[in-house]
Design a protein around this motif. Structure first.
Motif, mmCIF file in Angstrom:
data_model
loop_
_atom_site.group_PDB
_atom_site.id
_atom_site.type_symbol
_atom_site.label_atom_id
_atom_site.label_comp_id
_atom_site.label_asym_id
_atom_site.label_seq_id
_atom_site.Cartn_x
_atom_site.Cartn_y
_atom_site.Cartn_z
ATOM 1 N N GLU A 1 0.823 -1.209 0.000
ATOM 2 C CA GLU A 1 0.000 0.000 0.000
ATOM 3 C C GLU A 1 0.857 1.259 0.000
ATOM 4 N N LYS A 2 2.072 1.165 0.508
ATOM 5 C CA LYS A 2 2.911 2.361 0.565
ATOM 6 C C LYS A 2 3.232 2.887 -0.839
ATOM 7 N N PHE A 3 3.163 1.992 -1.867
ATOM 8 C CA PHE A 3 3.474 2.411 -3.238
ATOM 9 C C PHE A 3 2.305 3.174 -3.865
ATOM 10 N N PRO A 25 3.442 -8.141 -7.075
ATOM 11 C CA PRO A 25 3.389 -8.431 -5.634
ATOM 12 C C PRO A 25 4.631 -7.998 -4.872
ATOM 13 N N ASP A 26 5.802 -7.980 -5.565
ATOM 14 C CA ASP A 26 7.030 -7.585 -4.871
ATOM 15 C C ASP A 26 7.229 -6.078 -4.832
#
Length: 374
Positions: A1-3, A25-26
């Protein structure tokens, strides 16, 4: 979520790159292509960047670009331009590899191998400098038809595929064939040789030689033409027409089912000849002389012998925009009044005109519109 956290400040200008990407996912971002390079192939909306990403992933290529092209029947197909790392990438390799991951309509029908992709002065790929694809036989030389059956087959293949010359060892799908053209081929074979060919056999007997051998041993079946029905006051409708009619009745003032087209014309326009051309189309095709009615609580269609069609002609006034005139032209149809087609011409200047036509979806579809325009 930080992205996904919004890094932009309210009120500041935001630039969209037009790049198509997805979060992995990564946390990495995978570049898939460009949003402005979408194309419609055989009714399917395709993002060519996705096809390019699969080519890079599945084949040993350094660079590639997929470009939409038009064949001799004005149908859109995909052409892959490839810069390989080492060995040559053939159309057979492309179809074999991508067929495991992509649906058939997303697989390019042609491949062109280049030493480098041409670039513009600012470093972007120069699409205008890409060469036109041409069919070259892979691993075999041209073999001419050897009998009357193979000669007839060659004529049919060349007409459907728009490729010449066709040899007996050539593959239907490696010449640009696909499932839609295979369906057309089945109809031609049925008409020419009085045989019923299942679609699966077109995929099994891919070379002209194999297909001719299959036809030689196939059982003959008399082709049956669809007969004309007797003239009636009313005719039944299809389930699709019934559905469209019901939705239209719920929104009688709506234009959701209108199919409008606008074409800019350069030069002088002869309105008399133009109107005669449209009137001839109406005379030739029953769909444009059809109206829809409810008789004894049942939806039916009525085909009229004669329907007048006149062009709505107007000159553009300085204070009115062409967009406004086009918007006013597209308005609801009354399904009980034929023709469910209207035509208009707006003259901007002596040599600039806009030809507009609009028809209702209950009598037309995307394929019909293409024929209509042609």
């Amino acid at each position: 979520e930080k992205f996904i956290e919004n890094p932009f400040k309210p009120g500041e200008r935001l630039y969209k790159t037009g790049d198509l990407a997805r979060w992995l996912p990564d946390g990495n971002v995978e570049f898939l292509g460009r949003l402005d390079h979408q194309v419609k192939v055989r009714g399917f909306r395709i993002e060519v960047g996705e096809v390019e990403s699969y080519i890079r992933k599945h084949l040993d290529v350094k660079e590639c670009i997929v470009v939409p092209k038009q064949d001799t029947q004005d149908q859109t197909y995909l052409c892959a331009y490839i810069v390989a790392n080492e060995k040559e990438v053939t159309l057979k390799d492309l179809r074999s590899s991508l067929g495991q991951s992509l649906p058939e309509y997303m697989i390019p029908s042609a491949v062109v191998q280049l030493d480098v992709l041409p670039l513009t002065p600012n470093g972007k790929i120069d699409r205008k400098a890409l060469p036109e694809p041409s069919y070259e036989r892979e691993g075999s030389t041209y073999v001419a038809p050897r009998n009357d059956l193979e000669k007839k087959m060659v004529d049919i293949w060349e007409d459907i595929l728009g490729v010449t010359p066709v040899g007996v060892h050539d593959s239907f799908f490696e010449l640009g064939g696909h499932s839609l053209k295979a369906t057309v081929l089945i109809g031609r074979l049925n008409k020419e040789f009085d045989i019923e060919v299942p679609l699966r056999e077109i995929f099994r007997q891919q070379t002209l030689e194999e297909m001719a051998l299959y036809i030689t041993h196939a059982d003959k079946q008399d082709s049956v033409s669809i007969p004309l029905t007797e003239k009636q006051a009313y005719y039944p409708v299809t389930s699709a027409q019934k559905r469209i009619y019901v939705v239209q009745q719920l929104d009688k003032g709506g234009i959701s089912y209108n199919i409008p087209h606008i074409l800019q014309l350069q030069g002088k326009v002869d309105l008399t000849k133009l109107e005669a051309a449209f009137q001839e189309i109406v005379k030739r095709h029953e769909a444009f002389r059809t109206s829809f009615h409810t008789v004894q609580d049942e939806l039916v269609q009525s085909i009229h012998e004669d329907v007048a069609l006149s062009i709505e002609y107007s000159k553009k006034a300085p204070e009115v925009s062409i967009d406004t005139m086009i918007k006013n032209f597209i308005r609801p149809f009354h399904l009980s009044e034929a023709p469910l087609l209207r035509v208009g011409v707006v003259t901007v200047s002596e040599d600039v005109h806009f030809l507009m036509w609009d028809m209702h979806h209950i009598i037309s579809d995307g394929i019909s519109v293409g024929l209509f325009m042609k």
